[in-house]
Design a protein around this motif. Structure first.
Motif, PDB file in Angstrom:
ATOM      1  N   ARG A  42      -4.227   6.286  -4.853  1.00 23.36           N
ATOM      2  CA  ARG A  42      -5.413   6.579  -5.523  1.00 23.36           C
ATOM      3  C   ARG A  42      -6.732   6.651  -4.639  1.00 23.36           C
ATOM      4  N   LYS A  43      -6.710   5.867  -3.613  1.00 20.03           N
ATOM      5  CA  LYS A  43      -7.808   5.777  -2.409  1.00 20.03           C
ATOM      6  C   LYS A  43      -7.484   6.546  -1.391  1.00 20.03           C
ATOM      7  N   GLY A  44      -6.506   7.220  -1.285  1.00 15.27           N
ATOM      8  CA  GLY A  44      -6.384   8.191  -0.147  1.00 15.27           C
ATOM      9  C   GLY A  44      -5.030   7.768   0.736  1.00 15.27           C
ATOM     10  N   PRO A  45      -4.717   8.141   1.945  1.00 14.38           N
ATOM     11  CA  PRO A  45      -3.574   7.737   2.748  1.00 14.38           C
ATOM     12  C   PRO A  45      -3.559   6.248   3.198  1.00 14.38           C
ATOM     13  N   HIS A  46      -2.564   6.020   3.333  1.00 14.72           N
ATOM     14  CA  HIS A  46      -2.175   4.462   3.968  1.00 14.72           C
ATOM     15  C   HIS A  46      -2.905   4.468   4.861  1.00 14.72           C
ATOM     16  N   ASP A  47      -3.753   3.202   5.018  1.00 16.26           N
ATOM     17  CA  ASP A  47      -4.695   2.705   6.118  1.00 16.26           C
ATOM     18  C   ASP A  47      -3.665   2.519   7.445  1.00 16.26           C
ATOM     19  N   VAL A  66       0.841  -5.170  10.151  1.00 16.53           N
ATOM     20  CA  VAL A  66       2.147  -5.641   9.544  1.00 16.53           C
ATOM     21  C   VAL A  66       3.243  -5.333  10.654  1.00 16.53           C
ATOM     22  N   VAL A  67       3.122  -4.302  11.271  1.00 16.98           N
ATOM     23  CA  VAL A  67       4.100  -4.204  12.282  1.00 16.98           C
ATOM     24  C   VAL A  67       3.989  -5.220  13.289  1.00 16.98           C
ATOM     25  N   GLY A 124       5.065   1.072  -2.134  1.00 14.27           N
ATOM     26  CA  GLY A 124       4.156   0.494  -1.408  1.00 14.27           C
ATOM     27  C   GLY A 124       4.700  -0.643  -0.532  1.00 14.27           C
ATOM     28  N   GLN A 125       5.927  -0.484  -0.119  1.00 13.68           N
ATOM     29  CA  GLN A 125       6.426  -1.333   1.006  1.00 13.68           C
ATOM     30  C   GLN A 125       6.499  -0.626   2.256  1.00 13.68           C
ATOM     31  N   ALA A 126       5.947   0.497   2.336  1.00 10.85           N
ATOM     32  CA  ALA A 126       6.322   1.413   3.665  1.00 10.85           C
ATOM     33  C   ALA A 126       6.142   0.336   4.871  1.00 10.85           C
ATOM     34  N   MET A 172       0.904  -1.295   0.034  1.00  9.48           N
ATOM     35  CA  MET A 172       0.103  -0.040   0.008  1.00  9.48           C
ATOM     36  C   MET A 172       0.786   1.307  -0.059  1.00  9.48           C
ATOM     37  N   ARG A 173       0.603   2.227  -0.748  1.00  9.02           N
ATOM     38  CA  ARG A 173       1.309   3.316  -0.811  1.00  9.02           C
ATOM     39  C   ARG A 173       1.047   4.296   0.102  1.00  9.02           C
ATOM     40  N   ILE A 174       1.912   5.210   0.719  1.00  8.30           N
ATOM     41  CA  ILE A 174       1.558   6.189   1.616  1.00  8.30           C
ATOM     42  C   ILE A 174       0.499   7.033   1.147  1.00  8.30           C
ATOM     43  N   LEU A 175       0.545   7.452   0.155  1.00  9.97           N
ATOM     44  CA  LEU A 175      -0.594   8.275  -0.540  1.00  9.97           C
ATOM     45  C   LEU A 175      -0.936   7.502  -2.032  1.00  9.97           C
TER      46      LEU A 175
END
Length: 252
Positions: free
Chosen positions: A95-100, A107-108, A154-156, A90-93
């Motif tokens: 198309r659907k908005g900020p990272h969930d 994940v952490v 996408g790997q933040a 998931m990208r930080i920003l």
């Protein structure tokens, strides 16, 4: 450290890196207790000498109970391998908005906190065993990723969690040195595991082409062999080893 007639814990043992590692440890004479989610355990193929224990690595009570099962074996608990992990993108920003944030947190929680949880509670059980003639009681091998160093778009969340595992390695080794427990980490590159089972042959070939040499994907057995080498090599401690064919990941 010898694996023959010892007990071992492997997380994520129902498939992929964990299953290959459990098999490799068993072949070297260890009795293996594999921790994995109940759904994964139900679908796993039984392996002689590997006892699968339904366990969520993020839940301290479940891990404590599972570790107690392994520690109750008549053989001393010597080896702990953390393979359990997830890797949503998931990208930080986007198309659907900020990272969930819930996705980032999950994940952490699984990759980093789960690793720390198992490492800590298993170390407590290992300390209760008698040391060998070199004063060694056990070895913990954690799993990071080259994404810890070369995180892609996408790997933040994934890169953060695996970077945390790398950062944990040396202080954990120093913390546990006084009780005779070594700690190392493996940072794999692109490994052919069930996570890649759904991608096309063309996409897999593209991934392999990016590896300098050997120009192919790694297999889970190679990871497992590196685990056994770390366990049996008494002077490896506090180190993260890249297993990636000299791959340095591009931004995407």
């Amino acid at each position: 450290m010898h694996l023959q007639n010892t007990a071992a814990i492997v997380t994520g043992a129902a498939s992929g890196l964990g299953a290959a590692t459990a098999q490799a440890l068993r072949e070297r004479g260890a009795t293996v207790y594999g921790f994995d989610l109940p759904s994964a355990v139900d679908e796993a193929t039984p392996v002689d000498g590997v006892t699968l224990v339904p366990t969520d690595v993020t839940e301290p009570d479940q891990v404590q109970s599972a570790v107690a099962t392994a520690a109750a074996d008549e053989r001393p608990l010597r080896t702990v391998v953390n393979c359990a992990g997830i890797g949503p993108s998931m990208r930080i920003l986007g198309r659907k908005g900020p990272h969930d944030l819930a996705v980032y947190r999950k994940v952490v929680e699984v990759n980093l906190i789960g690793t720390f949880n198992v490492l800590t509670l298993a170390a407590e059980a290992v300390v209760a065993t008698e040391p060998d003639h070199n004063g060694q009681r056990g070895v913990a091998v954690n799993t990071a990723s080259i994404a810890a160093y070369d995180g892609q778009i996408g790997q933040a969340a994934y890169a953060s969690s695996k970077g945390g595992v790398v950062g944990l390695t040396l202080p954990a080794a120093r913390d546990l040195a006084s009780v005779g427990i070594r700690v190392c980490t493996i940072a794999p590159g692109i490994v052919d595991t069930p996570m890649l089972a759904t991608v096309s042959d063309e996409f897999r070939a593209g991934l392999a082409a990016g590896v300098p040499f050997p120009q192919r994907l790694a297999d889970a057995g190679e990871y497992a062999r590196l685990v056994t080498m770390i366990v049996e090599h008494d002077y490896l401690n506090g180190e993260t080893i890249r297993m990636d064919g000299a791959l340095r990941m591009a931004p995407r």
